[in-house]
Design a protein around this motif. Structure first.
Motif, PDB file in Angstrom:
ATOM      1  N   PHE A   1     -21.840  84.610  17.501  1.00  0.00           N
ATOM      2  CA  PHE A   1     -22.986  85.451  17.176  1.00  0.00           C
ATOM      3  C   PHE A   1     -23.560  85.158  15.793  1.00  0.00           C
ATOM      4  CE2 PHE A   1     -21.559  88.695  20.426  1.00  0.00           C
ATOM      5  CZ  PHE A   1     -22.696  88.582  21.201  1.00  0.00           C
ATOM      6  N   PHE A   2     -22.699  84.767  14.839  1.00  0.00           N
ATOM      7  CA  PHE A   2     -23.138  84.767  13.444  1.00  0.00           C
ATOM      8  C   PHE A   2     -23.144  83.407  12.757  1.00  0.00           C
ATOM      9  CE2 PHE A   2     -21.691  89.085  14.274  1.00  0.00           C
ATOM     10  CZ  PHE A   2     -22.716  89.846  13.720  1.00  0.00           C
TER      11      PHE A   2
ATOM     12  N   THR B   1     -17.331  91.685  16.579  1.00  0.00           N
ATOM     13  CA  THR B   1     -18.720  92.072  16.346  1.00  0.00           C
ATOM     14  C   THR B   1     -18.811  93.179  15.305  1.00  0.00           C
ATOM     15  OG1 THR B   1     -19.233  91.530  18.642  1.00  0.00           O
ATOM     16  CG2 THR B   1     -20.844  92.856  17.452  1.00  0.00           C
ATOM     17  N   ALA B   2     -17.906  94.157  15.403  1.00  0.00           N
ATOM     18  CA  ALA B   2     -17.938  95.295  14.478  1.00  0.00           C
ATOM     19  C   ALA B   2     -17.609  94.857  13.050  1.00  0.00           C
ATOM     20  CB  ALA B   2     -16.964  96.372  14.944  1.00  0.00           C
ATOM     21  N   VAL B   3     -16.534  94.092  12.896  1.00  0.00           N
ATOM     22  CA  VAL B   3     -16.113  93.671  11.559  1.00  0.00           C
ATOM     23  C   VAL B   3     -17.174  92.785  10.917  1.00  0.00           C
ATOM     24  CG1 VAL B   3     -14.433  92.288  10.284  1.00  0.00           C
ATOM     25  CG2 VAL B   3     -13.642  93.891  12.020  1.00  0.00           C
TER      26      VAL B   3
ATOM     27  N   GLN C   1     -27.003  94.020  14.396  1.00  0.00           N
ATOM     28  CA  GLN C   1     -25.546  94.147  14.468  1.00  0.00           C
ATOM     29  C   GLN C   1     -25.126  95.333  15.327  1.00  0.00           C
ATOM     30  OE1 GLN C   1     -27.307  94.451  11.679  1.00  0.00           O
ATOM     31  NE2 GLN C   1     -26.720  96.275  10.529  1.00  0.00           N
ATOM     32  N   ASN C   2     -25.929  96.402  15.320  1.00  0.00           N
ATOM     33  CA  ASN C   2     -25.621  97.556  16.171  1.00  0.00           C
ATOM     34  C   ASN C   2     -25.902  97.248  17.645  1.00  0.00           C
ATOM     35  OD1 ASN C   2     -24.967  99.158  13.901  1.00  0.00           O
ATOM     36  ND2 ASN C   2     -27.121  99.634  13.571  1.00  0.00           N
TER      37      ASN C   2
ATOM     38  N   ILE D   1     -23.356  95.874  23.144  1.00  0.00           N
ATOM     39  CA  ILE D   1     -23.000  94.923  24.203  1.00  0.00           C
ATOM     40  C   ILE D   1     -21.492  94.843  24.362  1.00  0.00           C
ATOM     41  CG2 ILE D   1     -23.047  92.492  24.897  1.00  0.00           C
ATOM     42  CD1 ILE D   1     -25.746  92.228  23.560  1.00  0.00           C
ATOM     43  N   MET D   2     -20.786  94.680  23.256  1.00  0.00           N
ATOM     44  CA  MET D   2     -19.335  94.523  23.324  1.00  0.00           C
ATOM     45  C   MET D   2     -18.630  95.818  23.714  1.00  0.00           C
ATOM     46  SD  MET D   2     -18.761  91.377  22.814  1.00  0.00           S
ATOM     47  CE  MET D   2     -20.302  91.067  23.670  1.00  0.00           C
ATOM     48  N   LEU D   3     -19.167  96.960  23.272  1.00  0.00           N
ATOM     49  CA  LEU D   3     -18.589  98.246  23.654  1.00  0.00           C
ATOM     50  C   LEU D   3     -18.734  98.465  25.150  1.00  0.00           C
ATOM     51  CD1 LEU D   3     -17.313 100.942  22.847  1.00  0.00           C
ATOM     52  CD2 LEU D   3     -19.618 101.830  22.430  1.00  0.00           C
ATOM     53  N   SER D   4     -19.895  98.152  25.686  1.00  0.00           N
ATOM     54  CA  SER D   4     -20.120  98.265  27.124  1.00  0.00           C
ATOM     55  C   SER D   4     -19.169  97.362  27.898  1.00  0.00           C
ATOM     56  CB  SER D   4     -21.571  97.907  27.451  1.00  0.00           C
ATOM     57  OG  SER D   4     -21.773  97.779  28.838  1.00  0.00           O
TER      58      SER D   4
END
Length: 553
Positions: free
Chosen positions: A61-62, A194-196, A356-357, A362-365
């Motif tokens: 992603f980054f 993703t969160a970190v 980022q949110n 996406i990852m939470l889902s």
């Protein structure tokens, strides 16, 4: 989850055993109870899969955004780093798989030493990927070197870990259950990555560089801007106008001179990488102490074979070749989406401060829907689950580029895309053991090659990743991407729409077309499991007879 899965599989398997005597049924049941994995074993095994997904998600992603906007590399050089790094990573997979398959058994197992010894250097090289060196001339070599080193060492971790699926238990039900645990934790790992990375980096915003559209708008609104006495503003207009007229190096000089990246932005990436490195080490420790690699009695390994013999062996098995091709195309589709979604959200949709949110949604889902897909594949079959899960993302990929930029719609699309991402995570690794079992049924004298099957599968998925990253960055370069631009030219917007919508949809359709001819359905899978159990029982009886004969003599 494991209970429901096992119940479904064994309700079908019991139909095959109705004609057998009760004594013939009790013995396998007794053996299965001995082979059952505890919940703790499954969780510890699953945690070992998190480092690969956490680092892979952060890089996927980054890294492209980091190389373009933080390290401030030209898009062409960034594409070289991304493609060469992934291509090198892909080449190391079959090489490591070949070496692992020839590794001797140790007191810690055959896979575990690879995992333990590769971890420290992999962590160090990962941290240095996110460090901006204090020199300009060798910056490209710096990133290319440490990216390749990390990918190679991560392969030394992930290929043995993937093959470990075949060595934690000989029972298919237990392996499928452990795979479900693993996929849940791995998707959770992508959520953590993703969160970190996203939240830490997102807390520090860097100034953007005005693009041609921004400058034209400013010139329209400020007709007197060229007469201002402020030297900085005047020079900004002069250099920006040269960018509009063809610019080239002057645009880069302007970006580096007036909008040099503040230290907090660089420090944020280093802090995020340090946190991820700590999690990597913790997961490796839990895997080492929580999982015991089983060495099956009576299963003698085949004679070592050459590297090219190994390629011919695994790719010559029809179901494996078809499965690899299916997930080569579908993986390429999701990796195109993954690698460009942050840029798409930032520039095409205009959500520079929210991307980022959006990635986190996406990852939470995906994390929340893994149990659903595990239930779905046991209820309707793995092949059906691939069709339904992969196709579910197509309507939302069309919606996100057709509807005018809207944050609420984007969050809805992101949540829906996460449902398909969960299927893309779970199903390939759930189907791969079935192919290995099918190979063992048709080649009972050729054993000990599990690592080859897993390594070549990882090779093709990483090859797809390298192609997607290289093509994406080169496409953006040709379209006129402006590093850290406040906005992008219309050609860049169109390119991003193709990379996150049209391209993935075409690749998904091709992959699912190949899946139609994939021969392993639920009936064949259950039959293979029964045949393998019969083979193991026959080998056990043969060993018992040999031991009794030796005692008599």
């Amino acid at each position: 989850m494991a209970k429901g899965e096992g119940g479904e599989q064994y309700s079908n398997a019991s139909l095959l055993a109705k004609g057998e005597s009760s004594d013939a049924i009790k013995l396998p049941e007794k053996n299965e109870r001995k082979k059952r994995l505890t919940v703790c074993n499954k969780i510890c095994y699953a945690i070992g899969g998190a480092p690969y997904q956490i680092t892979g998600c952060a890089l996927g992603f980054f890294l492209q955004l980091y190389l373009l906007d933080v390290a401030q590399l030209e898009p062409f050089y960034a594409s070289i780093i991304l493609f060469v790094g992934r291509a090198w990573d892909a080449v190391t997979d079959p090489t490591v798989g070949f070496l692992v398959s020839r590794s001797p058994w140790t007191r810690f197992g055959r896979m575990m030493p690879w995992i333990v010894l590769s971890t420290p250097v992999a962590v160090l090289s990962y941290f240095l990927i996110w460090y901006v060196p204090p020199f300009e001339d060798g910056k490209i070599i710096w990133y290319l070197f440490f990216y390749c080193v990390f990918q190679a060492l991560q392969t030394c971790f992930h290929v043995p870990y993937s093959a470990l699926t075949m060595f934690i238990s000989s029972d298919q039900k237990e392996r499928d259950s452990a795979t479900a645990y693993r996929m849940t934790v791995e998707v959770l790992g992508t959520l953590i990555g993703t969160a970190v990375q996203g939240q830490i980096v997102g807390m520090v915003s860097a100034p953007c560089v005005p693009g041609p559209a921004d400058i034209l708008e400013e010139l329209k609104n400020s007709s007197h801007s060229l007469n201002q006495t402020d030297h900085t503003i005047s020079l900004q207009h002069t250099v920006s106008t040269s960018c509009l007229l063809g610019g080239g190096p002057s645009c880069r000089t302007f970006s580096e001179t007036f909008f040099s990246l503040p230290a907090p932005q660089r420090v944020a990436y280093m802090i995020a990488s340090a946190v991820i490195c700590s999690i990597y080490i913790l997961c490796a420790v839990v895997l080492f102490f929580g999982v015991k690699e089983q060495k099956e009695a009576g299963r003698l390994r085949s004679e070592p074979m050459s590297f090219f013999q190994g390629i011919k062996l695994v790719m010559g098995h029809g179901p494996y070749a078809k499965l690899v091709m299916v997930f080569l195309f579908t993986s390429l589709a999701f990796m195109l989406l993954e690698g460009n979604f942050a840029l798409f959200c930032s520039y095409t949709l205009g959500f520079r401060n929210d991307f980022q949110n959006i990635l986190l949604v996406i990852m939470l889902s995906a994390t929340l829907t893994i149990p659903f897909w595990q239930w779905f594949l046991t209820r309707f079959g793995k092949k059906t689950a691939v069709y339904v899960g992969t196709l579910s993302v197509v309507p939302f990929l069309i919606l996100v580029v057709c509807v005018k930029s809207n944050l609420i719609i984007t969050y809805v699309v992101s949540f829906s895309a996460g449902v398909a991402v969960a299927a893309a995570f779970l199903l390939p690794w759930s189907m791969l053991p079935d192919v290995v079992d099918d190979f063992q049924v048709h080649n009972p004298d050729s054993v000990g090659h599990e690592a080859l099957f897993y390594s070549f599968y990882v090779f093709f998925t990483k090859f797809a990743s390298g192609v997607s990253l290289g093509v994406s960055t080169l496409s953006l370069d040709f379209a006129g991407y402006i590093s850290r631009g406040c906005s992008q030219p219309s050609n860049v917007d169109m390119t991003l729409k193709i990379l996150v919508s049209a391209g993935p949809i075409v690749l998904i359709i091709i992959g699912l077309g190949i899946l139609y001819s994939y021969p392993i359905n639920e009936e064949r899978r259950i039959l293979n499991r029964k045949k393998l159990q019969d083979q193991r029982d026959s080998e056990a009886d043969s060993e018992t007879d040999s031991a009794e004969l030796a005692n008599i003599i």
